[in-house]
Design a protein around this motif. Sequence first.
Motif, PDB file in Angstrom:
ATOM      1  N   TRP A 348       0.829  -1.194   0.000  1.00 49.02           N
ATOM      2  CA  TRP A 348       0.000   0.000   0.000  1.00 49.02           C
ATOM      3  C   TRP A 348       0.872   1.254   0.000  1.00 49.02           C
ATOM      4  CZ3 TRP A 348       0.869   3.095   4.265  1.00 49.02           C
ATOM      5  CH2 TRP A 348       1.472   2.478   5.364  1.00 49.02           C
ATOM      6  N   GLY A 349       0.241   2.368  -0.358  1.00 47.89           N
ATOM      7  CA  GLY A 349       0.895   3.673  -0.272  1.00 47.89           C
ATOM      8  C   GLY A 349       2.184   3.768  -1.068  1.00 47.89           C
ATOM      9  N   ILE A 350       3.218   4.294  -0.405  1.00 44.54           N
ATOM     10  CA  ILE A 350       4.508   4.529  -1.043  1.00 44.54           C
ATOM     11  C   ILE A 350       5.166   3.236  -1.501  1.00 44.54           C
ATOM     12  CG2 ILE A 350       5.692   4.471   1.202  1.00 44.54           C
ATOM     13  CD1 ILE A 350       6.674   6.617  -1.857  1.00 44.54           C
ATOM     14  N   PHE A 351       4.888   2.124  -0.798  1.00 48.42           N
ATOM     15  CA  PHE A 351       5.512   0.848  -1.162  1.00 48.42           C
ATOM     16  C   PHE A 351       4.978   0.353  -2.511  1.00 48.42           C
ATOM     17  CE2 PHE A 351       4.789   0.716   3.581  1.00 48.42           C
ATOM     18  CZ  PHE A 351       5.998   1.307   3.876  1.00 48.42           C
ATOM     19  N   GLY A 352       3.658   0.387  -2.671  1.00 51.98           N
ATOM     20  CA  GLY A 352       3.078  -0.002  -3.953  1.00 51.98           C
ATOM     21  C   GLY A 352       3.487   0.940  -5.068  1.00 51.98           C
ATOM     22  N   PHE A 353       3.576   2.236  -4.751  1.00 49.23           N
ATOM     23  CA  PHE A 353       3.996   3.229  -5.753  1.00 49.23           C
ATOM     24  C   PHE A 353       5.406   2.922  -6.258  1.00 49.23           C
ATOM     25  CE2 PHE A 353       6.255   7.190  -6.686  1.00 49.23           C
ATOM     26  CZ  PHE A 353       5.469   7.693  -7.718  1.00 49.23           C
ATOM     27  N   LEU A 354       6.332   2.610  -5.348  1.00 48.04           N
ATOM     28  CA  LEU A 354       7.703   2.293  -5.757  1.00 48.04           C
ATOM     29  C   LEU A 354       7.745   1.030  -6.608  1.00 48.04           C
ATOM     30  CD1 LEU A 354       9.710   3.047  -2.487  1.00 48.04           C
ATOM     31  CD2 LEU A 354       9.847   4.285  -4.648  1.00 48.04           C
ATOM     32  N   ASN A 355       6.970   0.021  -6.245  1.00 52.82           N
ATOM     33  CA  ASN A 355       6.967  -1.223  -7.010  1.00 52.82           C
ATOM     34  C   ASN A 355       6.426  -1.007  -8.420  1.00 52.82           C
ATOM     35  OD1 ASN A 355       8.126  -3.146  -5.261  1.00 52.82           O
ATOM     36  ND2 ASN A 355       6.223  -3.319  -4.108  1.00 52.82           N
ATOM     37  N   ARG A 356       5.341  -0.221  -8.522  1.00 51.63           N
ATOM     38  CA  ARG A 356       4.716  -0.012  -9.829  1.00 51.63           C
ATOM     39  C   ARG A 356       5.532   0.904 -10.732  1.00 51.63           C
ATOM     40  NH1 ARG A 356       0.143   0.147  -6.464  1.00 51.63           N
ATOM     41  NH2 ARG A 356       0.289   2.412  -6.298  1.00 51.63           N
ATOM     42  N   THR A 357       6.127   1.951 -10.164  1.00 46.47           N
ATOM     43  CA  THR A 357       6.775   2.976 -10.990  1.00 46.47           C
ATOM     44  C   THR A 357       8.281   2.814 -11.118  1.00 46.47           C
ATOM     45  OG1 THR A 357       6.987   4.459  -9.083  1.00 46.47           O
ATOM     46  CG2 THR A 357       4.980   4.643 -10.408  1.00 46.47           C
ATOM     47  N   PRO A 446      18.707   9.773   5.820  1.00 48.06           N
ATOM     48  CA  PRO A 446      19.052   8.789   4.787  1.00 48.06           C
ATOM     49  C   PRO A 446      18.586   7.375   5.136  1.00 48.06           C
ATOM     50  CG  PRO A 446      20.903  10.249   5.174  1.00 48.06           C
ATOM     51  CD  PRO A 446      19.897  10.559   6.225  1.00 48.06           C
ATOM     52  N   ALA A 447      18.714   7.015   6.420  1.00 52.27           N
ATOM     53  CA  ALA A 447      18.261   5.686   6.839  1.00 52.27           C
ATOM     54  C   ALA A 447      16.752   5.556   6.707  1.00 52.27           C
ATOM     55  CB  ALA A 447      18.692   5.415   8.278  1.00 52.27           C
ATOM     56  N   VAL A 448      16.037   6.629   7.090  1.00 46.87           N
ATOM     57  CA  VAL A 448      14.571   6.606   6.997  1.00 46.87           C
ATOM     58  C   VAL A 448      14.134   6.521   5.534  1.00 46.87           C
ATOM     59  CG1 VAL A 448      12.486   7.967   7.394  1.00 46.87           C
ATOM     60  CG2 VAL A 448      14.242   7.837   9.174  1.00 46.87           C
ATOM     61  N   LEU A 449      14.823   7.234   4.641  1.00 46.70           N
ATOM     62  CA  LEU A 449      14.461   7.220   3.228  1.00 46.70           C
ATOM     63  C   LEU A 449      14.676   5.855   2.589  1.00 46.70           C
ATOM     64  CD1 LEU A 449      15.868  10.672   2.030  1.00 46.70           C
ATOM     65  CD2 LEU A 449      13.482  10.047   2.446  1.00 46.70           C
ATOM     66  N   GLN A 450      15.561   5.055   3.150  1.00 48.25           N
ATOM     67  CA  GLN A 450      15.806   3.721   2.613  1.00 48.25           C
ATOM     68  C   GLN A 450      14.759   2.701   3.054  1.00 48.25           C
ATOM     69  OE1 GLN A 450      20.074   2.380   2.362  1.00 48.25           O
ATOM     70  NE2 GLN A 450      20.443   4.248   3.539  1.00 48.25           N
ATOM     71  N   MET A 451      14.010   3.003   4.115  1.00 47.27           N
ATOM     72  CA  MET A 451      13.023   2.057   4.625  1.00 47.27           C
ATOM     73  C   MET A 451      11.909   1.740   3.622  1.00 47.27           C
ATOM     74  SD  MET A 451      14.180   1.025   7.427  1.00 47.27           S
ATOM     75  CE  MET A 451      12.753   0.122   8.022  1.00 47.27           C
ATOM     76  N   PRO A 452      11.352   2.732   2.892  1.00 41.17           N
ATOM     77  CA  PRO A 452      10.332   2.382   1.894  1.00 41.17           C
ATOM     78  C   PRO A 452      10.833   1.410   0.839  1.00 41.17           C
ATOM     79  CG  PRO A 452      10.294   4.734   2.327  1.00 41.17           C
ATOM     80  CD  PRO A 452      11.505   4.194   3.024  1.00 41.17           C
ATOM     81  N   VAL A 453      12.109   1.548   0.462  1.00 39.72           N
ATOM     82  CA  VAL A 453      12.682   0.617  -0.515  1.00 39.72           C
ATOM     83  C   VAL A 453      12.735  -0.785   0.064  1.00 39.72           C
ATOM     84  CG1 VAL A 453      14.760   0.057  -1.832  1.00 39.72           C
ATOM     85  CG2 VAL A 453      14.017   2.434  -1.626  1.00 39.72           C
ATOM     86  N   PHE A 454      13.141  -0.875   1.319  1.00 38.88           N
ATOM     87  CA  PHE A 454      13.222  -2.174   1.996  1.00 38.88           C
ATOM     88  C   PHE A 454      11.859  -2.862   1.996  1.00 38.88           C
ATOM     89  CE2 PHE A 454      12.730  -4.778   5.748  1.00 38.88           C
ATOM     90  CZ  PHE A 454      13.888  -5.534   5.795  1.00 38.88           C
ATOM     91  N   PHE A 455      10.819  -2.148   2.414  1.00 35.23           N
ATOM     92  CA  PHE A 455       9.491  -2.755   2.525  1.00 35.23           C
ATOM     93  C   PHE A 455       8.845  -2.982   1.160  1.00 35.23           C
ATOM     94  CE2 PHE A 455       9.828  -0.945   6.865  1.00 35.23           C
ATOM     95  CZ  PHE A 455       9.610  -2.115   7.573  1.00 35.23           C
ATOM     96  N   ALA A 456       9.133  -2.124   0.188  1.00 37.30           N
ATOM     97  CA  ALA A 456       8.585  -2.324  -1.152  1.00 37.30           C
ATOM     98  C   ALA A 456       9.121  -3.615  -1.766  1.00 37.30           C
ATOM     99  CB  ALA A 456       8.929  -1.131  -2.043  1.00 37.30           C
ATOM    100  N   LEU A 457      10.424  -3.843  -1.648  1.00 37.24           N
ATOM    101  CA  LEU A 457      11.013  -5.069  -2.194  1.00 37.24           C
ATOM    102  C   LEU A 457      10.606  -6.295  -1.388  1.00 37.24           C
ATOM    103  CD1 LEU A 457      14.540  -3.677  -3.078  1.00 37.24           C
ATOM    104  CD2 LEU A 457      12.721  -4.315  -4.663  1.00 37.24           C
TER     105      LEU A 457
END
Length: 629
Positions: A348-357, A446-457
């Motif tokens: 959901w949210g930013i995680f799905g957005f990163l996966n799709r785009t 920087p660590a916080v910004l990497q968390m969405p990538v972690f959860f998206a993958l």
Amino acid sequence: MEQKKFDLTSFIGMILLGGILLYWMNTNKPDEEILETTTTEQITDSSKASNTQNTVTVNKPVFENDSLKQVAFTNKLGAFAQSAINGKEGVTVLENDVVKLTIDNKGGQIVEALIKNYKTHDSLPLYMIKDKNSSFNINFGTTDNRILNTKDLFFEASTSKNGENNILSMKLKVSDNQFLEYRYEMKPKDYMVNFSIRSQGLSSVINSSNTINLDWSLDGYRHEKSLKTENTMYSWLYYKADSEVDYISPGNSEVINDLNWVSYKQHFFSSNLLSDTPFNSATITSTDLVKNEEIDTVFTKRFELKTPLALTNGELNYNMKWFYGPSDYNLLKTYEGTGLDETADLGWGIFGFLNRTVFYPVFNFLKGLLSNYGLIIILMTIVVRLIMSPLVYKSYLSSAKMKVIRPELTALNEKYPGKDNAMKRQQETMAIQRKAGVSMMSGCIPAVLQMPVFFALFKFFPTNLALRQESFLWAPDLSSYDTIFTLPFKIPFYGDHVSLFPILASIAIFFYMKMNQSQQANMQAPTQEGMPDMGKMMKYMIYFSPIMMLFFFNNYASSLSLYYFISNLLTIAIMLVIKNYVIDEDKIHAQIEENKKRPEKTKSKFRQKIDSAMKQAQEQQAQQKKGKK
């Protein structure tokens, strides 16, 4: 004891009685009333067809006397009696290159749905429907006060063509001009099958005052290696209503208005029913059929849809679609406007957005260059880490700056010791950091910004159909766990097998955290009195995190463990390059000294409010101290 003798008279009497009994049984039949109330027609399973022509197996009549048969069915079925009297067993097969559907004359419903080009985890044909695990039925009342179910009645099948499309018409007839029709239309190379329900001339037969109910249920077959992963994490009942896609959890039942479609999703495959005319007051139910995940099972969940159908001018007229196929994001997004792509479960949210785009476009591009999916994952990991490397650099730069000013912060603790000086100490610490151009947040962001990538993958790899049953090195299926050793017992939260990729990933994250420990120590201000020692907590985390990862990922997709293994190795390499060849602590120290000489910038309103609040707190603390004296 006297021996019994043969009695000829008794023997002859028994023969005569037996003959009379046989004569009576063969010459006397039950009267018509008994036949009407006690006799039912028994229908065996349909014969299987291997082509798109209607294959019929003639049913053996229950009644030798057709007039008695007609009377019995007329009393039972009323206007639809002829469909039962003339009904014949048989199936019709509609198939193209990707899916094969078998439709039974009895009920006019799909009794087999085979997904071609895919196999189960144990190399068997992949069926969504087989051996009566699904039921599709319309329940309705008639004007002569009968309640009928289409699943019990015989439809008449006829096939035709519309260009390259195969069409199957299943008619439940009252007469040639009065019928209920299920119409299937299959396109070449498409999982989506057009399906319509319509009636003609039945306004005088169907009782409009009774509710007409459509019921569709399915027990989902297990398809994947990991029952826990398939059943618990990725099998859901999705639905779309009011242009919003949502799902219900197992064990729940909800009433949904304006229902556009339902999707019985089972990890990588789904059974979907879509309607152009939304269903009102539809009840959807999901039930978990797995009682014990340690015991092998055939079915995972039971999905159910119950919804009333509306009459238009006394007739049924619904245009729908069936979809039996893979829950592949790349495929589902081609059905524009349906929203089916949201069932691919990309987060959901930013995680799905990163996966799709981001991640799917990158993955699809690499898939066009390479055929080995293990190498694709490695290349994708390299791309992701290179994109994220500026954040790693930013974090390391902040760490280096904190290391330079750390002696000043230590001296500040010595100058203002104790709890009474905590506010003053904090104020001076922030002033030093501000003059040096250092912010604690600059290391955290920087660590916080990497968390969405972690959860998206974390969502991307286990749900990516392209990885299913693709091998790499010792892993036979990148969508499931790899096994290098099977244990004779089961370890709680770990399982009964040993996976190698999670072990490698855990080792890599241990060395990454060990290397990162000194960086984190630099980022922390000297421990103040009354505050927890973050250094000790980090020491525990160095060992705790790899162990947790080892246990958690042992039953997860090996593709995800492979990604984290390569990702941590690359992060270590990037950190070494930055530390040894990019960061120059002498230059940083000179820059900080230069910053100190410059006049301080005008404080922002937010900073002014913080400083004012801290000053007031410091004054209150001083007054409280005087009051105690």
